[in-house]
Design an enzyme around this catalytic site. Structure first.
Site, PDB file in Angstrom:
ATOM      1  N   ARG A   1      -9.015   0.823   9.221  1.00 42.66           N
ATOM      2  CA  ARG A   1      -8.430  -0.478   9.547  1.00 42.66           C
ATOM      3  C   ARG A   1      -9.345  -1.302  10.431  1.00 42.66           C
ATOM      4  O   ARG A   1      -8.999  -2.431  10.779  1.00 42.66           O
ATOM      5  CB  ARG A   1      -7.130  -0.223  10.285  1.00 42.66           C
ATOM      6  CG  ARG A   1      -5.939  -1.015   9.771  1.00 42.66           C
ATOM      7  CD  ARG A   1      -4.758  -0.496  10.534  1.00 42.66           C
ATOM      8  NE  ARG A   1      -3.517  -1.120  10.318  1.00 42.66           N
ATOM      9  CZ  ARG A   1      -2.500  -0.565   9.656  1.00 42.66           C
ATOM     10  NH1 ARG A   1      -2.649   0.579   9.042  1.00 42.66           N
ATOM     11  NH2 ARG A   1      -1.346  -1.182   9.601  1.00 42.66           N
TER      12      ARG A   1
ATOM     13  N   ARG B   1      11.999  -0.359  10.218  1.00 43.24           N
ATOM     14  CA  ARG B   1      10.977  -0.014  11.204  1.00 43.24           C
ATOM     15  C   ARG B   1      11.007  -0.966  12.401  1.00 43.24           C
ATOM     16  O   ARG B   1      11.165  -2.172  12.233  1.00 43.24           O
ATOM     17  CB  ARG B   1       9.590  -0.070  10.559  1.00 43.24           C
ATOM     18  CG  ARG B   1       9.234   1.187   9.827  1.00 43.24           C
ATOM     19  CD  ARG B   1       7.990   1.057   9.017  1.00 43.24           C
ATOM     20  NE  ARG B   1       6.888   0.380   9.705  1.00 43.24           N
ATOM     21  CZ  ARG B   1       5.673   0.262   9.193  1.00 43.24           C
ATOM     22  NH1 ARG B   1       5.403   0.777   8.004  1.00 43.24           N
ATOM     23  NH2 ARG B   1       4.723  -0.364   9.851  1.00 43.24           N
TER      24      ARG B   1
ATOM     25  N   LYS C   1       0.830  -1.219   0.000  1.00 46.21           N
ATOM     26  CA  LYS C   1       0.000   0.000   0.000  1.00 46.21           C
ATOM     27  C   LYS C   1       0.858   1.261   0.000  1.00 46.21           C
ATOM     28  O   LYS C   1       0.598   2.181  -0.759  1.00 46.21           O
ATOM     29  CB  LYS C   1      -0.909   0.050   1.246  1.00 46.21           C
ATOM     30  CG  LYS C   1      -1.920  -1.065   1.329  1.00 46.21           C
ATOM     31  CD  LYS C   1      -2.879  -0.849   2.489  1.00 46.21           C
ATOM     32  CE  LYS C   1      -2.225  -0.779   3.853  1.00 46.21           C
ATOM     33  NZ  LYS C   1      -1.597  -2.026   4.319  1.00 46.21           N
TER      34      LYS C   1
ATOM     35  N   ARG D   1       0.723  -8.628  13.513  1.00 44.11           N
ATOM     36  CA  ARG D   1       0.007  -7.677  12.645  1.00 44.11           C
ATOM     37  C   ARG D   1      -0.865  -8.413  11.631  1.00 44.11           C
ATOM     38  O   ARG D   1      -1.958  -7.963  11.306  1.00 44.11           O
ATOM     39  CB  ARG D   1       1.012  -6.750  11.938  1.00 44.11           C
ATOM     40  CG  ARG D   1       1.586  -5.728  12.922  1.00 44.11           C
ATOM     41  CD  ARG D   1       2.879  -5.130  12.445  1.00 44.11           C
ATOM     42  NE  ARG D   1       2.731  -4.338  11.250  1.00 44.11           N
ATOM     43  CZ  ARG D   1       3.742  -4.016  10.457  1.00 44.11           C
ATOM     44  NH1 ARG D   1       4.971  -4.410  10.750  1.00 44.11           N
ATOM     45  NH2 ARG D   1       3.531  -3.294   9.393  1.00 44.11           N
TER      46      ARG D   1
HETATM   47  P1  AMP Z   1       1.342   0.965   8.932  1.00 44.97           P
HETATM   48  O1  AMP Z   1       2.448   1.906   8.655  1.00 44.97           O
HETATM   49  O2  AMP Z   1       0.094   1.302   8.174  1.00 44.97           O
HETATM   50  O3  AMP Z   1       1.743  -0.476   8.770  1.00 44.97           O
HETATM   51  O4  AMP Z   1       0.950   1.146  10.482  1.00 44.97           O
HETATM   52  C1  AMP Z   1       1.893   0.876  11.501  1.00 44.97           C
HETATM   53  C2  AMP Z   1       1.181   0.732  12.835  1.00 44.97           C
HETATM   54  O5  AMP Z   1       0.507   1.947  13.177  1.00 44.97           O
HETATM   55  C3  AMP Z   1       0.090  -0.335  12.874  1.00 44.97           C
HETATM   56  O6  AMP Z   1       0.600  -1.634  13.102  1.00 44.97           O
HETATM   57  C4  AMP Z   1      -0.769   0.173  14.041  1.00 44.97           C
HETATM   58  O7  AMP Z   1      -0.137  -0.078  15.284  1.00 44.97           O
HETATM   59  C5  AMP Z   1      -0.743   1.677  13.819  1.00 44.97           C
HETATM   60  N1  AMP Z   1      -1.820   2.107  12.898  1.00 44.97           N
HETATM   61  C6  AMP Z   1      -1.679   2.619  11.644  1.00 44.97           C
HETATM   62  N2  AMP Z   1      -2.874   2.907  11.101  1.00 44.97           N
HETATM   63  C7  AMP Z   1      -3.803   2.560  12.024  1.00 44.97           C
HETATM   64  C8  AMP Z   1      -5.223   2.589  12.045  1.00 44.97           C
HETATM   65  N3  AMP Z   1      -5.933   3.040  10.992  1.00 44.97           N
HETATM   66  N4  AMP Z   1      -5.844   2.142  13.159  1.00 44.97           N
HETATM   67  C9  AMP Z   1      -5.162   1.702  14.236  1.00 44.97           C
HETATM   68  N5  AMP Z   1      -3.818   1.622  14.283  1.00 44.97           N
HETATM   69  C10 AMP Z   1      -3.128   2.052  13.192  1.00 44.97           C
END
Ligand code: AMP
Length: 215
Positions: free
Chosen positions: A88, A160, A13, A171
């Site tokens: 999400r 990360r 994404k 996740r």
């Molecule tokens: P990402 O970069 O989208 O993989 O997000 C990294 C982390 O941020 C996720 O594993 C969650 O802990 C948190 N996170 C990101 N977007 C959301 C969301 N829409 N709702 C809840 N937690 C989020």
């Protein structure tokens, strides 16, 4: 143009969203990026979110919805946006609909990037991002010419904290439990399009743009 990109962690994404930004000249709104920026800045929200993110769990809907509401009000979002990593949960999706209606906005494309779960672990654990320019690499599939250095700007490549194998497994199971139900939610509204997110990044991008342009 307003786009939602759905997909499991590691479905690409973020990578595809960055390419869409260039093509359609609209901002990527990534709740993950917004949360990481808050963690780096050490804000109260960031301090609250740090452990949750590093454990691979989801930050509360309330926090994320507050962040999105603020972000959608910014000037650059008025001409459109790509939502990456939001919504999400069903709660987030159900709150997004009235938020958009209030603004007289509708989503043009909701697209699921479909990926084989077997691939995802390698994609995520191999992921590296330039700390300076944000360019993404994968040490298995698209490595930089020089280890840990960005090809574009020579910046340091960062890994990360939540990209470890253990966290990825958490996740993925959270995705199955809490995010995958959004597929049915948008299918019911007959809004969901699917794009296979396997193979060359540029080929996936071409297919993604075809779907967006057909709307
Ligand atoms: P990402 O970069 O989208 O993989 O997000 C990294 C982390 O941020 C996720 O594993 C969650 O802990 C948190 N996170 C990101 N977007 C959301 C969301 N829409 N709702 C809840 N937690 C989020």
């Amino acid at each position: 143009m307003r786009i939602i990109l759905l997909g499991a962690p590691g479905s690409g994404k973020g990578t595809q969203a960055k390419m869409l930004v260039e093509k359609y000249q609209i901002p990527q709104i990534s709740t993950g990026d917004l949360l990481r920026a808050a963690v780096t800045a050490g804000t109260p929200l960031g301090r609250q979110a740090k452990e949750i993110i590093e454990g691979g769990n989801l930050v509360s809907d309330e926090i994320v919805l507050g962040m999105i509401r603020e972000r959608l009000n910014e000037a650059d979002a008025q001409k459109g946006f790509i939502l990456d990593g939001f919504p999400r949960t069903l709660g987030q999706a159900e709150a997004l609909d009235p938020m958009l209606s209030e603004l007289n906005w509708a989503i043009d494309s909701t697209i699921l990037l479909e990926v084989d779960p077997e691939l995802v672990v390698k994609r995520i654990t191999g992921r590296r991002t330039c700390a300076d320019c944000g360019q993404m690499y994968n040490i298995y599939f698209s490595p930089p010419a020089q280890a840990d250095k960005c090809d574009k700007c020579s910046g340091e490549l960062a890994h990360r904290a939540d990209d470890t194998e253990e966290t990825v497994r958490t996740r993925l199971s959270i995705y199955d439990e809490q995010t995958a139900p959004l597929i049915g939610y948008y299918e019911q509204q007959t809004k969901l399009k699917r794009v296979k997110a396997i193979g060359e990044i540029n080929d996936i991008f071409v297919n993604l743009c075809k779907v967006i342009d057909a709307q």
